[in-house]
Design an enzyme around this catalytic site. Structure first.
Site, PDB file in Angstrom:
ATOM      1  N   HIS A 144     -19.054  21.208  14.653  1.00 48.34           N
ATOM      2  CA  HIS A 144     -17.747  20.912  15.169  1.00 48.34           C
ATOM      3  C   HIS A 144     -16.882  22.077  15.223  1.00 48.34           C
ATOM      4  O   HIS A 144     -16.201  22.142  16.161  1.00 48.34           O
ATOM      5  CB  HIS A 144     -17.146  19.834  14.504  1.00 48.34           C
ATOM      6  CG  HIS A 144     -17.658  18.596  14.510  1.00 48.34           C
ATOM      7  ND1 HIS A 144     -17.719  17.507  13.358  1.00 48.34           N
ATOM      8  CD2 HIS A 144     -18.825  18.024  15.250  1.00 48.34           C
ATOM      9  CE1 HIS A 144     -18.409  16.562  13.548  1.00 48.34           C
ATOM     10  NE2 HIS A 144     -19.306  16.709  14.707  1.00 48.34           N
ATOM     11  N   HIS A 153     -17.748  12.237  21.643  1.00 44.84           N
ATOM     12  CA  HIS A 153     -18.015  13.033  20.577  1.00 44.84           C
ATOM     13  C   HIS A 153     -19.446  13.691  20.491  1.00 44.84           C
ATOM     14  O   HIS A 153     -19.753  14.702  20.136  1.00 44.84           O
ATOM     15  CB  HIS A 153     -18.144  12.127  19.268  1.00 44.84           C
ATOM     16  CG  HIS A 153     -18.384  13.081  17.940  1.00 44.84           C
ATOM     17  ND1 HIS A 153     -17.488  13.590  17.435  1.00 44.84           N
ATOM     18  CD2 HIS A 153     -19.716  13.415  17.559  1.00 44.84           C
ATOM     19  CE1 HIS A 153     -18.104  14.401  16.366  1.00 44.84           C
ATOM     20  NE2 HIS A 153     -19.440  14.099  16.437  1.00 44.84           N
ATOM     21  N   ASP A 187     -20.599  17.391  20.049  1.00 40.50           N
ATOM     22  CA  ASP A 187     -21.767  17.969  19.426  1.00 40.50           C
ATOM     23  C   ASP A 187     -22.779  18.759  20.258  1.00 40.50           C
ATOM     24  O   ASP A 187     -23.194  19.912  20.005  1.00 40.50           O
ATOM     25  CB  ASP A 187     -22.778  16.783  19.024  1.00 40.50           C
ATOM     26  CG  ASP A 187     -22.104  15.811  17.869  1.00 40.50           C
ATOM     27  OD1 ASP A 187     -20.997  16.597  17.132  1.00 40.50           O
ATOM     28  OD2 ASP A 187     -22.354  15.118  17.430  1.00 40.50           O
ATOM     29  N   HIS A 235     -28.757  16.180  17.594  1.00 41.79           N
ATOM     30  CA  HIS A 235     -28.633  17.576  17.176  1.00 41.79           C
ATOM     31  C   HIS A 235     -30.038  18.264  17.339  1.00 41.79           C
ATOM     32  O   HIS A 235     -30.177  19.236  18.096  1.00 41.79           O
ATOM     33  CB  HIS A 235     -27.896  17.832  15.654  1.00 41.79           C
ATOM     34  CG  HIS A 235     -26.677  17.452  15.679  1.00 41.79           C
ATOM     35  ND1 HIS A 235     -25.795  17.832  16.477  1.00 41.79           N
ATOM     36  CD2 HIS A 235     -25.905  16.610  14.794  1.00 41.79           C
ATOM     37  CE1 HIS A 235     -24.499  17.403  15.905  1.00 41.79           C
ATOM     38  NE2 HIS A 235     -24.822  16.552  15.125  1.00 41.79           N
TER      39      HIS A 235
END
Ligand code: ZN
Length: 297
Positions: free
Chosen positions: A90, A255, A259, A282
């Site tokens: 973030h 969100h 990422d 991720h």
């Protein structure tokens, strides 16, 4: 077997940037519960983003590049030698969103401050400190032939498609599909980005990390995330977020774009093109970036 996109180096369209002065962000790590200060400092042209563990005096700086990523579930962690820094995604997204290319981040604990689970507290600290243009140009890569990354190790169909864009924009799209009744609802978000930091702030930066009530309960039982409560991040029960209200109907998908921006910033280049992700996290972001960097025409 997925066919990776072809990427080409193209002319730069902007100068590099750094902070005008130091910006400190203090909080505690969501996973480790440890108090931490992330101190963002101005840095020279072409030095990139680097983490300095001030609590480990002999540690080497860790470059924010995908080659230093280590596998850790549900977060982006970087390591070099005995130094490691966790959950940096973030803060990295906020740097990219603010257009900051060169920054020394002095950290006094092994994990980034979780703050409200979004990138906004970092972004706002950068804007308050000020951002300055530097001398050198920012190198740029462009997707020139469509391709895709399919995670062969995942059974849920996670993939990222990369396509060329003729208008010079960078576009992110995320399809969130849990397909489980009563769980986090399926949703999509798209972010067309002409690199205006204020668009990033308005559309993406404030979107918070999320998890299901079952996941939150499991983590608590493992003794992890003990300082994080339902007011700090979005914990989804059967009727939506507990003790919290969403900032957007599709805050979770937004969100996921935050990422992606953080994970795709783990290179010294700006990336131009359209990146359309389905069900990825991720790990897939990092693998897709590595594959793309291997295919520079
Ligand atoms: Zn996140």
């Amino acid at each position: 077997m997925s066919k990776p996109p072809v990427i080409a180096r193209v002319e730069s369209i902007r100068r590099q940037r750094t902070l005008a002065r130091r910006a400190d962000v203090a909080g505690f790590g969501f996973w480790s519960s440890k108090d931490v200060v992330f101190s963002f400092r101005p840095a020279e042209d072409d030095s990139g983003v680097r983490f300095f563990r001030s609590d480990l005096p002999k540690a080497e700086p860790i470059p924010a590049l995908v080659y230093y990523r280590i596998a850790k579930p549900r977060q982006t962690s970087l390591a070099l030698g005995n130094a490691q820094v966790d959950m940096v995604e973030h803060a990295l997204a906020a740097l990219k969103g603010a257009g900051i290319d060169n920054c020394d981040i002095v950290v006094d604990a092994p994990e980034a401050p979780g703050m409200d689970g979004s990138g906004a507290p970092f972004f706002d600290a950068f804007l308050e400190a000020g951002i300055v243009e530097q001398k050198r140009e920012k190198p740029r890569l462009k997707v020139v032939v469509e391709g895709e990354f399919i995670d062969e190790s995942s059974t849920n169909g996670a993939k990222i498609v990369a396509r060329p864009r003729e208008d010079g924009q960078t576009v992110f799209r995320y399809d969130l599909r849990y397909d489980v009744p009563g769980a986090i609802p399926n949703q999509t978000a798209t972010f067309v980005w002409n690199r205006n930091p204020l668009d990033f702030r308005r559309e993406i930066a404030t979107c918070r990390t999320f998890l299901s009530y079952e996941e939150a309960t499991y983590l608590r039982e493992q003794g992890i995330c003990e300082r994080v409560g339902t007011k700090d991040v979005l914990v989804f029960g059967k009727d939506g977020p507990i003790d919290n209200s969403p900032r957007f109907d599709n805050e979770c998908a937004r969100h996921k774009i935050l990422d992606m921006i953080g994970d795709f910033s783990l290179t010294s280049f700006d990336l131009e093109g359209e990146f359309w992700a389905t069900k990825t996290g991720h790990q897939q972001n990092a693998k897709a970036l590595l594959r793309a960097l291997e295919n520079i025409a």
